[in-house]
Design an enzyme around this catalytic site. Sequence first.
Site, mmCIF file in Angstrom:
data_model
loop_
_atom_site.group_PDB
_atom_site.id
_atom_site.type_symbol
_atom_site.label_atom_id
_atom_site.label_comp_id
_atom_site.label_asym_id
_atom_site.label_seq_id
_atom_site.Cartn_x
_atom_site.Cartn_y
_atom_site.Cartn_z
ATOM 1 N N MET A 263 0.840 -1.193 0.000
ATOM 2 C CA MET A 263 0.000 0.000 0.000
ATOM 3 C C MET A 263 0.876 1.245 0.000
ATOM 4 S SD MET A 263 -3.104 0.910 2.611
ATOM 5 C CE MET A 263 -2.089 1.640 3.884
ATOM 6 N N CYS A 264 0.490 2.233 -0.762
ATOM 7 C CA CYS A 264 1.210 3.497 -0.767
ATOM 8 C C CYS A 264 0.937 4.253 0.520
ATOM 9 C CB CYS A 264 0.769 4.359 -1.944
ATOM 10 S SG CYS A 264 0.944 3.542 -3.526
ATOM 11 N N GLN A 265 1.752 5.250 0.753
ATOM 12 C CA GLN A 265 1.590 6.090 1.933
ATOM 13 C C GLN A 265 1.456 7.539 1.488
ATOM 14 O OE1 GLN A 265 2.144 5.435 5.506
ATOM 15 N NE2 GLN A 265 2.199 3.211 5.252
#
Lengths: 255, 255
Positions: free
Chosen positions: A1-3
């Site tokens: 997952m991106c942040q």
Amino acid sequence: MCQLLGMNCNTPTDINFSFSGFSQRAGNTDHHSDGWGIAFFEEGGLRLLVDHQPAVQSPVAELVRRYPIHSRNVIAHIRKATQGQVMLQNCHPFVRELWGKNWVFAHNGDLKDFRPRLHSHFHPVGDTDSEHVFCWLMQELWKSHAGTPSIAELTHTLRELAAQIAPHGTFNFLLSNGDALWAHANTFLCYTERAHPFSQAQLSDEDLSIDFATCTTPQDRVAVVVTAPLTTNEQWTAFQPGELMVFADGRRLAL
Amino acid sequence: MCQLLGMNCNTPTDINFSFSGFSQRAGNTDHHSDGWGIAFFEEGGLRLLVDHQPAVQSPVAELVRRYPIHSRNVIAHIRKATQGQVMLQNCHPFVRELWGKNWVFAHNGDLKDFRPRLHSHFHPVGDTDSEHVFCWLMQELWKSHAGTPSIAELTHTLRELAAQIAPHGTFNFLLSNGDALWAHANTFLCYTERAHPFSQAQLSDEDLSIDFATCTTPQDRVAVVVTAPLTTNEQWTAFQPGELMVFADGRRLAL
């Protein structure tokens, strides 16, 4: 997952403390190592730094950590590639000009089946779903308003547009035109507001704390929006699914 | 007077040697101290670094000097403000997206009485004549072609547009979409082509030389366009007044 990490302030502020903890998530405390980027508004101008090297190794990220850039609106992103190759043109944040202002967008999530037709003049340079949806948002904003709308009008339109996109997948985003910061989540985002009286904050991702009281004035206000809380001893408020918030001058607006 | 530097190559090449001499013109060997910027294309993606600090003092310029970014198309600019304030949004190069590609523009000169109407969707963020004329060029390109034209078609259109602008003042510019580098001069620009057999080059602006033969392959080709010759022992060809040239794969095209 991106942040995602966003900051909105009433006075130009450096993001070094928050970025220091955030950039640890690019390989050290989490696995987001397919590039990163950060955009700083400076009086309408924009400084955009992107790199397809992991933020913990990137010399450009090292520059950000060492060189205190002061800004009232910042958007940062660490990428875990789910769609699109690991290339510079696929690194968030993305930028387009609309109504003589820079617009900056970063997205966390997947929108696998959402490829609306782009019939206007905004087209993606890379091949991510994120840049495609950003171009669509710009197109729809442009079609909805003749000139630069107020923050309230933009918030109203963005809320309608986000509600059309969100059912197609995970749609957490940050958007800014230098005047305000919009944030939408249907899974994870949270925010905190820092204001007088300032106190000490302890990063979650590395052994670093700061006493904001020593580097602020009583008038300063800062709002920070992030995927997961950055500090262990501040109050972070989670977004409700489908919630779109807007921040200006370092505070959440009741819009 | 501002200074321009452009590089076009057939293989990703670092610009460190040329930028090292060029950035000396921002305060050391010449007086161009109102900001600077450099744009690197990387496989369609773009890395844009701008600073309103003089390039000789800027930590961002120091990063460029130390960190060899490899690119096939680079445009750099050192600014001496003649119109517009010293602000980040007035630093060249300027960027817009058109037909899903980044377009980068830098200008040397003044166009005091040329403010054509911008009736399309490209509008300046800052207040320079240069960004205004760039928006007009983007508008006219967009109006002239339905989709992405060939380099030859773009060159033809740009030559017509440049001829309309040039009578209004000094109009030396560099423009790239990552595929080619266009350069136009009505006062000062010159170019050199580096190809096998490579030899040693001596910078004009600082005591630095490089033997290109040690860091190239026989297939490499590099074209460099600049306001004034960067080296003392290479052959530099001056542009004729009103001349527009186009470079691709490290060589000047006969278009």
